[in-house]
Design an enzyme around this catalytic site. Structure first.
Site, mmCIF file in Angstrom:
data_model
loop_
_atom_site.group_PDB
_atom_site.id
_atom_site.type_symbol
_atom_site.label_atom_id
_atom_site.label_comp_id
_atom_site.label_asym_id
_atom_site.label_seq_id
_atom_site.Cartn_x
_atom_site.Cartn_y
_atom_site.Cartn_z
ATOM 1 N N GLY A 279 10.664 -6.911 10.195
ATOM 2 C CA GLY A 279 9.473 -7.765 10.178
ATOM 3 C C GLY A 279 8.337 -7.239 9.322
ATOM 4 C CG HIS A 280 7.183 -2.893 9.104
ATOM 5 N ND1 HIS A 280 6.693 -1.923 8.267
ATOM 6 C CD2 HIS A 280 8.409 -2.476 9.476
ATOM 7 C CE1 HIS A 280 7.587 -0.954 8.164
ATOM 8 N NE2 HIS A 280 8.647 -1.273 8.895
ATOM 9 C CB CYS B 160 5.237 17.488 2.676
ATOM 10 S SG CYS B 160 4.649 19.162 2.666
HETATM 11 N N1 PLP Z 1 15.952 0.090 5.217
HETATM 12 C C1 PLP Z 1 15.148 0.099 4.152
HETATM 13 C C2 PLP Z 1 15.725 -0.171 2.791
HETATM 14 C C3 PLP Z 1 13.785 0.367 4.295
HETATM 15 O O1 PLP Z 1 12.995 0.375 3.225
HETATM 16 C C4 PLP Z 1 13.292 0.626 5.596
HETATM 17 C C5 PLP Z 1 11.860 0.961 5.795
HETATM 18 O O2 PLP Z 1 11.230 1.527 4.927
HETATM 19 C C6 PLP Z 1 14.172 0.567 6.686
HETATM 20 C C7 PLP Z 1 15.495 0.302 6.452
HETATM 21 C C8 PLP Z 1 13.697 0.805 8.089
HETATM 22 O O3 PLP Z 1 12.973 -0.296 8.560
HETATM 23 P P1 PLP Z 1 11.977 -0.121 9.819
HETATM 24 O O4 PLP Z 1 10.779 0.589 9.314
HETATM 25 O O5 PLP Z 1 11.691 -1.517 10.249
HETATM 26 O O6 PLP Z 1 12.735 0.646 10.841
#
Ligand code: PLP
Length: 388
Positions: A202-203, A327
Site C-alpha cells: 500500500g505505502h 550503514c
Molecule cells: N519489495 C520491494 C521491491 C520493495 O521495494 C519493498 C519496499 O521497499 C518491499 C518489497 C517491502 O514492502 P513493505 O515495505 O510494504 O514491506
C-alpha cells in the site's frame, strides 16, 4: 521547517488526501468486526469486498477473491514464497535473483538453510537477466518455485515478467513476482500474464504503511502462514484491518484513473533531473538500463564521493533522496544490487536514488538541480582520490 523536497517515492509515498478521507469513517462510525453476526459489524464486510474489487481491477485480476489482504509487501513476499514451497510438497528448487528486495532474499535464504536448493540468478552490468540461465534451471525436470521481481526498487530496471513466466510455466513451476514497485506506476494485467502470485504494498502507491496484498491465481496452492480464524477465506487469519484495506482500495482506484498521466509526468521530471545532473556534475553515471526501467526512478553514481555524504548535504537543504548503501555495524556496506551489476569500485559507494511521484513538481526538480552541482563539487574537493 519548510516542506521538504521529497524525491524518495520508492521508499514510501504520501498518503493521498482522498485515501485518508475514505478511511476515516472506519475509525469513527463503522468500527465493527466484519466477522460479527450483527449488522453493525457484519455490514463492514461489504466495504472490504469493494476494496478487493478495486485492488483486483488495478492489477487486472479476473476474480476479486484472488486478492488476499496482508500487512505489507514483505508479508506478501514471505507468504508467496514460503506458502508456495510448502504447498508444492517434496523439495522444490527455489529460484530467485541477486537483486531482489530483502523481503524475497530473506525467505529464500531461510529455505536454503532448511535444506532447499536455491539458485540465485546473476544480472549483467545493466541489471538485466539472462533468460537462458532461467530456462536451464526451469527445465531441469525438478519442480521449481521462482520468485523474480518485476521492477528493481534501487535502479527501476524492469525484468521481462511475461517471458520469465512463460519459461517457468513451460517447466511446470510456480511463478511469483514482487510487483511492489510496479503496481500503480505501470499498467498490470495479471489475467493475461503467466504469473501465479504477485505482491503489492500500500505505502508505495499512496495508501498508508501497514497494508498490502497478494494476488493468488485461482488454483495456485499456497499454505497459509497465519493460521487461526477464517478471514480471507481461511488463507490469512486475523481480524481485518478495515480502514487500511479500504484505504488501499481507494489508492488503487486513484492510481488506476491516472496511471498513464502520472507515468508521463514522472518520466518528464525524471528525465529533466537526470539530464541536468549528468550535464552539471562531474563523474556522474546512471546505473542500470536507461531504456528498460520504471518511469519514476534514476540511480546515479558519482565517482569518488560517498552516497551518505551526498544525502547528508542534501538533507541539510531539505531534499530527501536515498542511497543503496546501508550503514551496518559501523561499516558502509555497498548496495547488493549495484554489486551484482559489477559497478566499479570508484562508484559503488557514491550512488543516489531519486524516485519521483505524482505530487512532485518542476519546482522540486529545479531545487535538486540547483543543489547537486554544489554538493558534488564540494565533496570532490574533499576527496583524497578525486582527480580532475
Ligand atoms: N519489495 C520491494 C521491491 C520493495 O521495494 C519493498 C519496499 O521497499 C518491499 C518489497 C517491502 O514492502 P513493505 O515495505 O510494504 O514491506
Amino acid at each position: 521547517m519548510n516542506k521538504p523536497v521529497y524525491v524518495d517515492n520508492n521508499a514510501t509515498t504520501a498518503v493521498a488526501p482522498e485515501v485518508i478521507e475514505s478511511m476515516l469513517p472506519f475509525f469513527t462510525e463503522h468500527w465493527g468486526n466484519p466477522s460479527s453476526m450483527h449488522t453493525f459489524g457484519g455490514g463492514v464486510k461489504k466495504h472490504i469486498d469493494v476494496a478487493r474489487e478495486q485492488v483486483a481491477e488495478l492489477i487486472g485480476a479476473e476474480h476479486p477473491n484472488e486478492i488476499i489482504f496482508t500487512s505489507c509487501g514483505s508479508e506478501s513476499d514471505n507468504m508467496a514464497i514460503r506458502g508456495a514451497v510448502d504447498a508444492a510438497g517434496g523439495h522444490p528448487h527455489v529460484i530467485t535473483t541477486r537483486v531482489e528486495h530483502a523481503a524475497v532474499l530473506g525467505p529464500c535464504h531461510y529455505l536454503e538453510d532448511k535444506g532447499f536448493r536455491l539458485s540465485t540468478l546473476d544480472v549483467d552490468e545493466k541489471g538485466n537477466l539472462d533468460l537462458n540461465q532461467i530456462r536451464q534451471l526451469a527445465m531441469s525436470g525438478k519442480k521449481t518455485v521462482a520468485s523474480i521481481m518485476w521492477a528493481n526498487n534501487e535502479t527501476g530496471v524492469l525484468f521481462p515478467v511475461p517471458e520469465i513466466g512463460n519459461i517457468i510455466k513451460e517447466g511446470d513451476g510456480v511463478f511469483h513476482t514482487d510487483a511492489v514497485q510496479v503496481a500503480g506506476k505501470l499498467p498490470v494485467s495479471v489475467k493475461d500474464l503467466p504469473v501465479d502470485l504477485l505482491s503489492i504494498s500500500g505505502h508505495k502507491l499512496h495508501a498508508p504503511k501497514g497494508v498490502g496484498a497478494l494476488y493468488v491465481r485461482r488454483g495456485t496452492k499456497v499454505t497459509p502462514h497465519i493460521m487461526g480464524g477464517h478471514q480471507e477465506r481461511g488463507r490469512r487469519a486475523g481480524t481485518e484491518n478495515v480502514p487500511y484495506i479500504v484505504g488501499l482500495g481507494k489508492a488503487c482506484e486513484l492510481a488506476m484513473q491516472h496511471i498513464e498521466q502520472n507515468a508521463e509526468h514522472e518520466r518528464k521530471l525524471r528525465d529533466r533531473l537526470e539530464e541536468g545532473i549528468l550535464s552539471t556534475c562531474k563523474g556522474a553515471h546512471v546505473n542500470g538500463d536507461r531504456e528498460n526501467r520504471l518511469p519514476n526512478t534514476t540511480n546515479i553514481s558519482f565517482e569518488y564521493v560517498e552516497g551518505e555524504a551526498i544525502l547528508l548535504m542534501l538533507d541539510d537543504v531539505g531534499i530527501c533522496a536515498s542511497t543503496g548503501s546501508a550503514c551496518a555495524s559501523g561499516s558502509l556496506e555497498p548496495s547488493h544490487v549495484l554489486r551484482a551489476m559489477d559497478v566499479s569500485r570508484t562508484m559503488l559507494h557514491g550512488s543516489i536514488r531519486f524516485s519521483l511521484g505524482r505530487y512532485n513538481t518542476d519546482g522540486d526538480i529545479d531545487c535538486v538541480l540547483e543543489q547537486m552541482p554544489r554538493v558534488i563539487a564540494r565533496l570532490r574537493e574533499m576527496s583524497p582520490f578525486a582527480k580532475d
